[in-house]
Scaffold this motif. Structure first.
Motif, short mmCIF file in Angstrom:
data_model
loop_
_atom_site.label_atom_id
_atom_site.label_comp_id
_atom_site.label_asym_id
_atom_site.label_seq_id
_atom_site.Cartn_x
_atom_site.Cartn_y
_atom_site.Cartn_z
N UNK A 153 -2.30 -0.50 -14.02
CA UNK A 153 -2.31 -0.98 -12.64
C UNK A 153 -3.67 -0.77 -11.98
N UNK A 154 -3.85 -1.46 -10.87
CA UNK A 154 -5.03 -1.29 -10.04
C UNK A 154 -5.11 0.15 -9.55
N UNK A 155 -3.95 0.70 -9.24
CA UNK A 155 -3.90 2.08 -8.76
C UNK A 155 -4.45 3.05 -9.80
N UNK A 215 2.97 -1.15 -6.92
CA UNK A 215 1.76 -1.08 -7.73
C UNK A 215 1.34 -2.50 -8.07
N UNK A 216 0.02 -2.71 -8.22
CA UNK A 216 -0.47 -4.03 -8.62
C UNK A 216 -0.81 -3.97 -10.11
N UNK A 217 -0.07 -4.71 -10.90
CA UNK A 217 -0.27 -4.68 -12.36
C UNK A 217 -1.49 -5.49 -12.76
N UNK A 218 -2.32 -4.87 -13.58
CA UNK A 218 -3.60 -5.48 -13.95
C UNK A 218 -3.44 -6.72 -14.84
N UNK A 219 -2.49 -6.66 -15.76
CA UNK A 219 -2.37 -7.80 -16.70
C UNK A 219 -2.03 -9.11 -15.98
N UNK A 220 -0.98 -9.16 -15.14
CA UNK A 220 -0.74 -10.41 -14.42
C UNK A 220 -1.84 -10.74 -13.40
N UNK A 221 -2.46 -9.71 -12.83
CA UNK A 221 -3.55 -9.94 -11.87
C UNK A 221 -4.68 -10.72 -12.55
N UNK A 243 -2.75 -9.08 -1.89
CA UNK A 243 -3.91 -8.81 -1.04
C UNK A 243 -3.67 -7.59 -0.15
N UNK A 244 -2.54 -7.52 0.51
CA UNK A 244 -2.37 -6.41 1.46
C UNK A 244 -2.19 -5.06 0.77
N UNK A 245 -1.56 -5.05 -0.39
CA UNK A 245 -1.44 -3.77 -1.11
C UNK A 245 -2.82 -3.28 -1.56
N UNK A 246 -3.63 -4.20 -2.07
CA UNK A 246 -4.98 -3.83 -2.49
C UNK A 246 -5.81 -3.37 -1.30
N UNK A 247 -5.67 -4.08 -0.18
CA UNK A 247 -6.41 -3.72 1.03
C UNK A 247 -6.05 -2.29 1.47
N UNK A 248 -4.77 -1.97 1.43
CA UNK A 248 -4.30 -0.63 1.78
C UNK A 248 -4.89 0.42 0.86
N UNK A 249 -4.82 0.12 -0.45
CA UNK A 249 -5.33 1.05 -1.45
C UNK A 249 -6.82 1.32 -1.25
N UNK A 250 -7.59 0.26 -1.01
CA UNK A 250 -9.03 0.41 -0.84
C UNK A 250 -9.38 1.05 0.50
N UNK A 251 -8.58 0.82 1.51
CA UNK A 251 -8.80 1.47 2.81
C UNK A 251 -8.57 2.97 2.67
N UNK A 252 -7.45 3.29 2.04
CA UNK A 252 -7.06 4.68 1.86
C UNK A 252 -8.15 5.48 1.14
N UNK A 253 -8.80 4.88 0.16
CA UNK A 253 -9.81 5.59 -0.62
C UNK A 253 -11.24 5.30 -0.17
N UNK A 296 -15.87 -4.35 -8.66
CA UNK A 296 -15.59 -5.68 -9.20
C UNK A 296 -14.26 -6.22 -8.65
N UNK A 297 -13.25 -5.35 -8.63
CA UNK A 297 -11.97 -5.74 -8.02
C UNK A 297 -12.19 -6.10 -6.56
N UNK A 298 -13.03 -5.33 -5.87
CA UNK A 298 -13.28 -5.60 -4.45
C UNK A 298 -13.78 -7.03 -4.24
N UNK A 299 -14.66 -7.50 -5.13
CA UNK A 299 -15.18 -8.89 -5.00
C UNK A 299 -14.05 -9.90 -5.19
N UNK A 300 -13.21 -9.67 -6.18
CA UNK A 300 -12.08 -10.60 -6.42
C UNK A 300 -11.08 -10.50 -5.27
N UNK A 301 -10.91 -9.30 -4.77
CA UNK A 301 -10.00 -9.07 -3.66
C UNK A 301 -10.42 -9.88 -2.42
N UNK A 302 -11.71 -9.86 -2.13
CA UNK A 302 -12.20 -10.65 -0.99
C UNK A 302 -12.00 -12.14 -1.25
N UNK A 303 -12.17 -12.54 -2.49
CA UNK A 303 -11.97 -13.96 -2.84
C UNK A 303 -10.49 -14.34 -2.72
#
Ligand code: 1PZ
Length: 207
Positions: free
Chosen positions: A76-78, A27-33, A191-201, A102-109
């Motif tokens: 978490x992001x999830x 899981x990607x934790x939002x607070x440290x992110x 990056x790759x965990x977020x990419x997977x999550x966003x691809x999946x959904x 919004x996360x998607x924009x940061x994710x690309x960055x």
């Protein structure tokens, strides 16, 4: 160690935040992110006013996510994605203030950051070239011409590789390069965990 927060800013804080981000359950934790992002923004702000149009956008996006996080108590992001998808994908796509877009924009960055840091580590001395290459391979395809133009102009104002490693404030050049080697896999992992999550959904093209 306890006084670390009071000391001078160092890009090491960003590394630590991204290291703390991923749990054993992937899981990607939002607070440290968000904390990692705040560190990056502070660093960007220290580079001068030429970059303020970029940092302003990042500040607004982090603030929006902090608001969502506080309002709903997402850990978490999830959980953010799950919560927003509950209203349906169409409703989510219609929102311009969703956490997901919004996360998607940061994710690309973050992909840009990963490529840029890899370049910096590789030894290429021309940071503007590194930055432009990383940008063209990531964010540029999502930006309109005018933003691409402004970004490319700003990149010319980047400090040299030596100065860049210096202002990262992690010690000698060798130590700075070693820290990059440590940081890049953590950032890549987020990056790759977020990419997977966003691809999946099917969230990778949220307007
Ligand atoms: C060290 C040099 C820093 C270079 C940063 C490279 C990224 C260039 C990004 C140029 C962004 C220009 C400002 C506004 C962009 C927005 O239109 C887009 C899309 O958001 P929307 O309009 O859809 O709401 N925003 C983004 O793509 C997010 C950009 C975040 C940039 C964060 C950079 C972090 C830098 C860390 C420095 C170590």
């Amino acid at each position: 160690m306890a006084a670390a927060a009071a000391g001078p800013f160092s890009l090491r804080e960003v590394l630590d935040a991204f290291r703390r981000c991923v749990t054993e359950q992937r899981e990607v934790l939002l607070e440290p992110y968000l904390s990692g992002w705040r560190g990056l923004i502070r660093f960007l702000q220290s580079l001068g006013a030429v970059f303020s149009f970029i940092s302003k956008d990042a500040v607004a996006k982090v603030a929006l996510l902090e608001g969502h996080q506080q309002q709903h108590g997402f850990v978490s992001l999830q959980s953010l994605v799950q919560h927003e998808l509950a209203a349906g994908l169409a409703a989510l796509r219609a929102r311009s203030d969703s956490g997901c877009r919004t996360v998607l924009r940061l994710h690309r960055a973050l992909r840009w950051l990963q490529l840029f840091l890899e370049g910096l580590r590789s030894g290429e001395p021309r940071t503007s070239v590194l930055c432009t290459d990383a940008y063209n391979a990531s964010l540029a395809q999502h930006h309109p011409w005018v933003v691409r133009k402004a970004a490319t102009v700003a990149f010319c104002a980047l400090p040299s590789r030596d100065a860049f490693l210096e202002i990262m404030n992690v010690g000698s050049q060798e130590e700075a390069v070693a820290m990059l080697g440590e940081a890049i896999p953590y950032i890549g992992n987020v990056y790759s965990i977020t990419q997977e999550l966003f691809t999946q959904h099917k969230l990778l093209d949220l307007p």
